[in-house]
Design a protein around this motif. Structure first.
Motif, PDB file in Angstrom:
ATOM      1  N   ILE A   1       0.848  -1.198   0.000  1.00 19.84           N
ATOM      2  CA  ILE A   1       0.000   0.000   0.000  1.00 19.84           C
ATOM      3  C   ILE A   1       0.883   1.246   0.000  1.00 19.84           C
ATOM      4  O   ILE A   1       2.033   1.198   0.468  1.00 19.84           O
ATOM      5  CB  ILE A   1      -0.957  -0.033   1.223  1.00 19.84           C
ATOM      6  CG1 ILE A   1      -2.127   0.949   1.061  1.00 19.84           C
ATOM      7  CG2 ILE A   1      -0.202   0.235   2.530  1.00 19.84           C
ATOM      8  CD1 ILE A   1      -3.287   0.683   2.027  1.00 19.84           C
TER       9      ILE A   1
ATOM     10  N   MET B   1       5.329  -2.342   7.248  1.00 21.10           N
ATOM     11  CA  MET B   1       4.416  -1.197   7.136  1.00 21.10           C
ATOM     12  C   MET B   1       5.113   0.117   7.498  1.00 21.10           C
ATOM     13  O   MET B   1       4.465   1.094   7.802  1.00 21.10           O
ATOM     14  CB  MET B   1       3.196  -1.402   8.058  1.00 21.10           C
ATOM     15  CG  MET B   1       2.245  -2.455   7.575  1.00 21.10           C
ATOM     16  SD  MET B   1       1.376  -1.952   6.063  1.00 21.10           S
ATOM     17  CE  MET B   1       0.141  -0.827   6.726  1.00 21.10           C
TER      18      MET B   1
ATOM     19  N   ARG C   1      -3.475  -0.817  15.355  1.00 22.62           N
ATOM     20  CA  ARG C   1      -4.884  -1.006  14.999  1.00 22.62           C
ATOM     21  C   ARG C   1      -5.387  -2.414  15.338  1.00 22.62           C
ATOM     22  O   ARG C   1      -6.561  -2.724  15.148  1.00 22.62           O
ATOM     23  CB  ARG C   1      -5.101  -0.791  13.487  1.00 22.62           C
ATOM     24  CG  ARG C   1      -4.552   0.484  12.939  1.00 22.62           C
ATOM     25  CD  ARG C   1      -4.885   0.660  11.483  1.00 22.62           C
ATOM     26  NE  ARG C   1      -4.541  -0.473  10.642  1.00 22.62           N
ATOM     27  CZ  ARG C   1      -3.308  -0.813  10.262  1.00 22.62           C
ATOM     28  NH1 ARG C   1      -2.271  -0.111  10.683  1.00 22.62           N
ATOM     29  NH2 ARG C   1      -3.090  -1.865   9.480  1.00 22.62           N
TER      30      ARG C   1
ATOM     31  N   MET D   1       5.714  -3.317  -3.527  1.00 19.60           N
ATOM     32  CA  MET D   1       5.698  -3.659  -2.104  1.00 19.60           C
ATOM     33  C   MET D   1       5.041  -5.028  -1.879  1.00 19.60           C
ATOM     34  O   MET D   1       5.520  -5.837  -1.085  1.00 19.60           O
ATOM     35  CB  MET D   1       4.941  -2.569  -1.324  1.00 19.60           C
ATOM     36  CG  MET D   1       4.897  -2.786   0.181  1.00 19.60           C
ATOM     37  SD  MET D   1       4.112  -1.354   1.005  1.00 19.60           S
ATOM     38  CE  MET D   1       3.779  -2.085   2.628  1.00 19.60           C
TER      39      MET D   1
ATOM     40  N   TRP E   1      -3.885  -7.967   7.228  1.00 23.56           N
ATOM     41  CA  TRP E   1      -2.970  -7.644   8.336  1.00 23.56           C
ATOM     42  C   TRP E   1      -3.578  -8.010   9.687  1.00 23.56           C
ATOM     43  O   TRP E   1      -2.898  -8.556  10.548  1.00 23.56           O
ATOM     44  CB  TRP E   1      -2.601  -6.151   8.293  1.00 23.56           C
ATOM     45  CG  TRP E   1      -1.718  -5.808   7.135  1.00 23.56           C
ATOM     46  CD1 TRP E   1      -0.595  -6.493   6.733  1.00 23.56           C
ATOM     47  CD2 TRP E   1      -1.878  -4.724   6.213  1.00 23.56           C
ATOM     48  NE1 TRP E   1      -0.050  -5.889   5.614  1.00 23.56           N
ATOM     49  CE2 TRP E   1      -0.810  -4.803   5.285  1.00 23.56           C
ATOM     50  CE3 TRP E   1      -2.804  -3.702   6.085  1.00 23.56           C
ATOM     51  CZ2 TRP E   1      -0.658  -3.882   4.238  1.00 23.56           C
ATOM     52  CZ3 TRP E   1      -2.651  -2.782   5.054  1.00 23.56           C
ATOM     53  CH2 TRP E   1      -1.586  -2.877   4.140  1.00 23.56           C
TER      54      TRP E   1
ATOM     55  N   HIS F   1      -3.076   4.134  11.343  1.00 22.73           N
ATOM     56  CA  HIS F   1      -2.838   3.566  10.007  1.00 22.73           C
ATOM     57  C   HIS F   1      -1.765   4.385   9.297  1.00 22.73           C
ATOM     58  O   HIS F   1      -1.933   5.597   9.120  1.00 22.73           O
ATOM     59  CB  HIS F   1      -4.131   3.556   9.191  1.00 22.73           C
ATOM     60  CG  HIS F   1      -4.071   2.614   8.021  1.00 22.73           C
ATOM     61  ND1 HIS F   1      -3.132   2.741   7.018  1.00 22.73           N
ATOM     62  CD2 HIS F   1      -4.800   1.516   7.710  1.00 22.73           C
ATOM     63  CE1 HIS F   1      -3.301   1.772   6.139  1.00 22.73           C
ATOM     64  NE2 HIS F   1      -4.302   1.008   6.536  1.00 22.73           N
ATOM     65  N   PRO F   2      -0.666   3.754   8.896  1.00 25.57           N
ATOM     66  CA  PRO F   2       0.423   4.530   8.296  1.00 25.57           C
ATOM     67  C   PRO F   2       0.085   5.170   6.954  1.00 25.57           C
ATOM     68  O   PRO F   2       0.807   6.052   6.500  1.00 25.57           O
ATOM     69  CB  PRO F   2       1.546   3.498   8.135  1.00 25.57           C
ATOM     70  CG  PRO F   2       0.887   2.174   8.195  1.00 25.57           C
ATOM     71  CD  PRO F   2      -0.350   2.328   9.030  1.00 25.57           C
TER      72      PRO F   2
ATOM     73  N   LEU G   1       6.087   3.937   4.258  1.00 26.48           N
ATOM     74  CA  LEU G   1       5.254   3.803   3.069  1.00 26.48           C
ATOM     75  C   LEU G   1       5.583   4.931   2.106  1.00 26.48           C
ATOM     76  O   LEU G   1       5.894   6.041   2.517  1.00 26.48           O
ATOM     77  CB  LEU G   1       3.776   3.857   3.445  1.00 26.48           C
ATOM     78  CG  LEU G   1       3.234   2.673   4.226  1.00 26.48           C
ATOM     79  CD1 LEU G   1       1.734   2.846   4.444  1.00 26.48           C
ATOM     80  CD2 LEU G   1       3.509   1.354   3.523  1.00 26.48           C
ATOM     81  N   ARG G   2       5.476   4.618   0.799  1.00 23.92           N
ATOM     82  CA  ARG G   2       5.811   5.625  -0.199  1.00 23.92           C
ATOM     83  C   ARG G   2       4.586   6.439  -0.605  1.00 23.92           C
ATOM     84  O   ARG G   2       3.455   5.996  -0.453  1.00 23.92           O
ATOM     85  CB  ARG G   2       6.446   4.933  -1.408  1.00 23.92           C
ATOM     86  CG  ARG G   2       7.726   4.206  -1.023  1.00 23.92           C
ATOM     87  CD  ARG G   2       8.221   3.339  -2.138  1.00 23.92           C
ATOM     88  NE  ARG G   2       9.085   4.080  -3.049  1.00 23.92           N
ATOM     89  CZ  ARG G   2       9.638   3.524  -4.136  1.00 23.92           C
ATOM     90  NH1 ARG G   2       9.381   2.253  -4.446  1.00 23.92           N
ATOM     91  NH2 ARG G   2      10.416   4.221  -4.914  1.00 23.92           N
TER      92      ARG G   2
END
Lengths: 389, 161
Positions: A12, B1, A358, A33, A349, A178-179, B4-5
């Motif tokens: 993502i 995680m 999360r 990714m 996840w 959430h990143p 992230l890009r």
């Protein structure tokens, strides 16, 4: 279907209001990714499925072809999936049936959306969904149909606006962890209720933001899955359904098509009592009311009662049935196809205990993700779990 | 995680970035079709027409050439009333391109009396008075001004309960 299909990897990007990256660059990030996390090279992928919403967003004809190289489709079978807002869950369903049918061993499923290019507002790209003769001369905008549906849902079920607003409070709070999130924050009920009324009863903070982003997964068969990971997440059921486009002739208070799609998926997964047998829900929440509306369609709340369960904390991250622990579209952002796929990634996840801040408590066994779109008429539903179907 | 890009641009960056601008120049001319063609003729004459499916007995409104449920050709034309009931409505304070409106537009789904359906139109009712279930009445343009368009009905106002 006889063959088994498992999700073995996810990727993502950040979801942002406007990305400097081109759509290709965003798709590339997510696809790469997903491959890296699986330890796969592109040679081991048999086909690529790409989900992306209207060409009009980008102003690029045959957008999927434009995105194909970035999605790893060079010299491979390539399939575009597009069912409006339902795309992000439909694309993994395409992946499932190509693998479960035995046509391909391994597929890469990429969803990308860049909404920020469309001026003055990407809403313009949707306006042609209204009937050109009987509706467009009235000067509609897209918010109309959601406001009309929300009002009908509230009035028929006697739901308070404040209760619907609590979906925004919950999801934006969940998104803090959430990143990828664009809008993770602690907002109060007062903030939501005092935000600008766009189209009553829809307030600004009850709407997910337009965003740019991409997400991807790898789906593979049983034999390959075992070699890639000891924690495959199995696709246990899939369902989809389309209601009539004559939308003014049906009662908008209940998404019948989501019920049909969910029942198709549950039957396949052997689920008899979804409210008890599902550990995590990721219903589609482009608007606050939609999460509740969809939880009812998904048979995870009785008709008209989702708001009551929400207020009891049932759908909180630590509740009996966490709903949108990702933060949803309201919190993470809404790059259409990528947003639906983000929900499928979240189940991946969560079910692998990899959701860090999360992570829902306990030992979740099974999740359902759902997306919705077109003229409030398409429901796409996928059930994933840790147990092989 | 981690890491992230994706590079989010801030509002002030928008003007600094290199961009390319394109405004499509397209025009379309849509045919009305058989069912809506007759419906528009009716509007021009100040009448509303639905079309009945003799199989499911619904009077489809706006009319259509086929019944999507029974999957058969629809049957006779039925004149319906220009009164109805508000099924749902919104008070919309913005336009499609996000310009603000001081007085809201009021889109509504109106169930037309004598038909089995509803359609999208505009209500002109005090925002404080409007409610779901309210009876409404069409306000038409004058005979010479009607052109065979959905806008031959100007809007709906509160009707007799």
């Amino acid at each position: 279907m006889k063959g088994k299909a498992a999700i073995v990897s996810a990727g993502i990007t950040k979801f942002v209001r406007r990305a400097k990256e081109t759509p290709k660059e965003l798709a590339w990030y997510a696809a790469k990714m997903a491959l890296d996390n699986a330890g796969l090279s592109l040679d081991e992928v048999d086909a690529v499925i790409h989900g992306t919403a209207p060409d009009a967003f980008d102003g690029v004809h045959q957008k999927a072809e434009y995105l194909s190289d970035a999605s790893g489709a060079f010299n491979k079978p390539y399939i575009r999936c597009y069912v409006g807002g339902g795309t992000g869950v439909m694309a993994p369903i395409y992946g499932w049936y190509y693998v479960a049918s035995g046509i391909f061993d391994t597929v890469l499923v990429v969803c990308e959306e860049k909404m920020s290019s469309c001026r003055p507002h990407p809403q313009a790209a949707f306006l042609t969904i209204f009937d050109h003769t009987t509706e467009r001369p009235l000067g509609p905008n897209l918010l109309w149909i959601f406001a009309l549906e929300m009002n009908r849902y509230m009035q028929v079920n006697k739901i308070k606006l404040e209760d619907i607003a609590m979906v925004s409070v919950k999801n934006k709070s969940n998104a803090k962890n959430h990143p990828s999130a664009l809008l993770g924050s602690e907002v109060t009920l007062k903030d939501i209720m005092e935000s600008e009324v766009l189209a009553w009863p829809v307030h600004r903070l009850m709407v997910s933001p337009i965003s740019d982003g991409a997400a991807a997964i790898i789906i593979t068969n049983e034999e390959k899955a075992k070699k890639i990971t000891d924690k495959p997440v199995w696709i246990q059921g899939a369902g989809w359904c389309l209601d009539t486009a004559f939308w003014t002739g049906r009662d908008l208070c209940y998404p019948q098509y989501v019920e049909y799609a969910a029942k198709m998926a549950y039957k396949m997964a052997g689920i008899k009592n979804p409210a008890k047998e599902i550990s995590i829900a990721e219903p589609y929440d482009p608007f606050a009311y939609k999460e509740l509306h969809h939880l009812e369609g998904l048979q995870l709340a009785p008709k008209g009662k989702a708001a009551e369960l929400l207020m009891d904390g049932h759908f909180d991250k630590n509740g009996n049935l966490p709903s949108s622990p990702s933060g949803g579209l309201l919190g993470v952002g809404n790059p259409i196809a990528a947003a639906g796929m983000m929900k499928v990634c979240e189940l991946f996840w969560q079910l692998r205990h990899e959701a860090s801040g999360r992570q829902v408590p306990g030992n979740p066994k099974r999740g359902v993700a759902q997306a919705w779109g077109d003229l409030m008429q398409v429901g796409t539903v996928i059930v994933t779990g840790v147990d092989k179907p | 995680m981690k890491n992230l890009r994706g590079t989010g641009l801030k509002e002030k960056d928008f003007e600094r970035e290199f961009t390319v601008y394109y405004k499509p120049q397209l025009e379309y001319r849509w045919d009305t079709g058989l069912a809506i063609g007759k419906f528009l003729e009716g509007l021009r004459d100040g009448k509303l027409f639905g079309k009945k499916c003799n199989k499911c007995k619904r009077i489809l409104f706006p009319p259509r050439a086929f019944c999507e449920r029974c999957f058969v050709d629809t049957d006779e034309w039925i004149e319906v009333k220009d009164t109805g009931t508000i099924n749902t409505y919104s008070l919309c304070y913005i336009t499609w391109d996000m310009k603000q409106l001081k007085d809201p537009q009021i889109p509504a789904v109106i169930e037309i009396d004598g038909s089995s359906g509803g359609f999208l139109h505009i209500a002109k009712i005090d925002p404080k008075q409007i409610k779901i279930g309210m009876k409404v009445q069409a306000i038409w343009k004058r005979a010479g001004e009607r052109t065979g368009s959905i806008t031959d009905i100007k809007y709906f106002v509160a009707g007799e309960e």
